[in-house]
Write an enzyme that holds these catalytic residues in place. Structure first.
Site, PDB file in Angstrom:
ATOM      1  N   LYS A 112      24.360  85.560 -22.573  1.00 26.43           N
ATOM      2  CA  LYS A 112      24.190  83.921 -22.692  1.00 26.43           C
ATOM      3  C   LYS A 112      23.184  83.673 -23.812  1.00 26.43           C
ATOM      4  O   LYS A 112      23.124  82.639 -24.508  1.00 26.43           O
ATOM      5  CB  LYS A 112      23.748  83.272 -21.378  1.00 26.43           C
ATOM      6  CG  LYS A 112      25.089  83.418 -20.495  1.00 26.43           C
ATOM      7  CD  LYS A 112      24.756  82.522 -19.161  1.00 26.43           C
ATOM      8  CE  LYS A 112      26.145  82.290 -18.361  1.00 26.43           C
ATOM      9  NZ  LYS A 112      25.999  81.317 -17.447  1.00 26.43           N
ATOM     10  N   LYS A 195      36.029  87.678 -20.685  1.00 25.45           N
ATOM     11  CA  LYS A 195      36.334  86.879 -19.305  1.00 25.45           C
ATOM     12  C   LYS A 195      36.464  85.260 -19.778  1.00 25.45           C
ATOM     13  O   LYS A 195      36.053  84.948 -20.489  1.00 25.45           O
ATOM     14  CB  LYS A 195      35.232  86.898 -18.436  1.00 25.45           C
ATOM     15  CG  LYS A 195      34.163  86.148 -18.292  1.00 25.45           C
ATOM     16  CD  LYS A 195      33.251  86.214 -16.935  1.00 25.45           C
ATOM     17  CE  LYS A 195      32.213  84.920 -17.140  1.00 25.45           C
ATOM     18  NZ  LYS A 195      32.478  84.008 -16.216  1.00 25.45           N
ATOM     19  N   LYS A 198      33.464  79.128 -18.714  1.00 22.53           N
ATOM     20  CA  LYS A 198      33.128  77.792 -19.173  1.00 22.53           C
ATOM     21  C   LYS A 198      32.590  77.674 -20.511  1.00 22.53           C
ATOM     22  O   LYS A 198      32.719  76.526 -21.380  1.00 22.53           O
ATOM     23  CB  LYS A 198      32.228  77.178 -18.263  1.00 22.53           C
ATOM     24  CG  LYS A 198      32.941  76.757 -16.816  1.00 22.53           C
ATOM     25  CD  LYS A 198      31.786  75.977 -15.815  1.00 22.53           C
ATOM     26  CE  LYS A 198      32.664  75.949 -14.714  1.00 22.53           C
ATOM     27  NZ  LYS A 198      31.593  76.341 -13.290  1.00 22.53           N
TER      28      LYS A 198
END
Ligand code: ATP
Ligand code: MG
Length: 332
Positions: A112, A195, A198
């Protein structure tokens, strides 16, 4: 009854298919057999910038989707993380028990922060796995139903629970991950090596449950497969097709072998057309139910108020014990 705890972020508005198949569907099943605590994790959401009005609206929207998916406030405790201040309080203690190197090894943080640019990533993003440790330990959860991407954080939770218990005396239940093999990781429809997410998916590869069902059908039909034609479950050689089979199989509760048989000699087009229909049949009532809950914000808020009260009763007791063990002087 054994206890479960899990959470979902109120970011991006709609839940995606990976959230549902990897986590929320299990939450619904587990409320029948477990003492279940489920929360909308708004403290986690602000680890990346959020528009305040959007965050507030998305917190109600996430709650509405959880109810639409089948959570029943009579059978589980449903609440918003920021309504229970004990999460942030226990997180501080856990921060102080975690090594800097240990936190640096969390792959979710690495992924992230790399996406944001490491200079822009917040310290909150760095420590969010430790907040998650506090989330779980506060409720003395035995099991944590999540997707595969969360396994490392449950490992950290176990390590920190054992570390605290070893240093200060038995305080926390050491939890286990509850990850179903078939749906542990739902992949992006355009890039079956990542994956569905969001924050990281390509728009065409992400199935948002609240999107127009027609758009969803289109995304299924344009999913990336491979140059072969055989419909066979093989995650190494046929990741795209295998992902579609997983989704089809779990949504219809049909075995993958049965699907392989059904589509023997047929092409990818047939599989995609049928799966598009399955998906439309799933999302259409889900959207309607979500809207019904959203139309009644007073009911939503009162469900969350009751949930917060039940959650605080448990969290408060655990935190008081942890404060005592650590050696904080009680306030008189
Ligand atoms: P972000 O990418 O911002 O972290 P997310 O898509 O992972 O968002 P979360 O709210 O962080 O969504 O995750 C909620 C739950 O959904 C977690 O238990 C997570 O493991 C699960 N989950 C998320 N994506 C998938 C996926 N592709 N397959 C299976 N489970 C998933
Ligand atoms: Mg996530």
């Amino acid at each position: 009854r054994p206890r479960v705890l899990s959470g979902i972020q109120p970011t991006a508005g709609s839940f995606h298919l990976g959230n549902y198949l990897g986590a929320v569907r299990q939450w619904v099943a587990l409320q029948e057999s477990h003492d279940a605590f489920y929360m909308v994790v708004d403290l986690h959401a602000i680890t990346v910038p959020q528009e305040p009005a959007d965050l507030r609206a998305n917190t109600r929207l996430a709650t509405a989707q959880l109810l639409a998916a089948g959570l029943d406030p009579e059978r589980c405790t449903l609440f918003v993380q920021s309504h229970v201040p004990e999460h942030a309080q226990l997180a501080w203690i856990m921060n102080c028990l975690t090594g800097f190197g240990e936190a640096s090894r969390m792959t979710q943080f690495k992924d992230k922060s790399a996406r944001q640019g490491s200079d822009r990533a917040s310290v909150g993003l760095f420590t969010y796995p430790i907040l998650q440790v506090a989330d779980i330990l506060l409720y003395q959860a035995n099991e944590v139903p999540v997707g595969e991407d969360q396994r490392q954080h449950i490992e950290l939770t176990r390590d920190l629970a054992e570390r605290f218990n070893g240093r200060f005396g038995e305080t926390f239940t050491v939890p286990k991950p509850y990850i179903l093999k078939e749906t542990a990781k739902i992949f992006d429809l355009q890039d079956p090596s990542i994956k569905m997410s969001k924050s990281a998916s390509t728009p065409k590869g992400l199935i948002n449950l609240l999107d127009d069902p027609k758009a969803t059908a289109k995304k299924v039909k344009s999913a990336v497969t491979d140059t072969d034609t055989v419909i066979r479950y093989d995650t190494d050689l046929k990741p795209g097709v295998s992902n579609l089979l997983t989704i089809y199989s779990t949504l219809t509760r049909t075995g993958v072998a049965e699907l392989e048989e059904k589509y023997a000699g047929k092409g990818y087009g047939a599989l995609k057309t049928d799966l598009a229909e399955v998906m439309v049949d799933f999302v259409t009532p889900f959207r309607e139910r979500t809207q019904q809950y959203l139309d009644d914000p007073e009911t939503l808020d009162s469900i969350l108020a009751k949930g917060a009260e039940k959650a605080r009763a448990v969290a408060g007791e655990t935190l008081a014990q942890a404060y005592d063990r650590v050696g904080f002087l009680p306030a008189k």
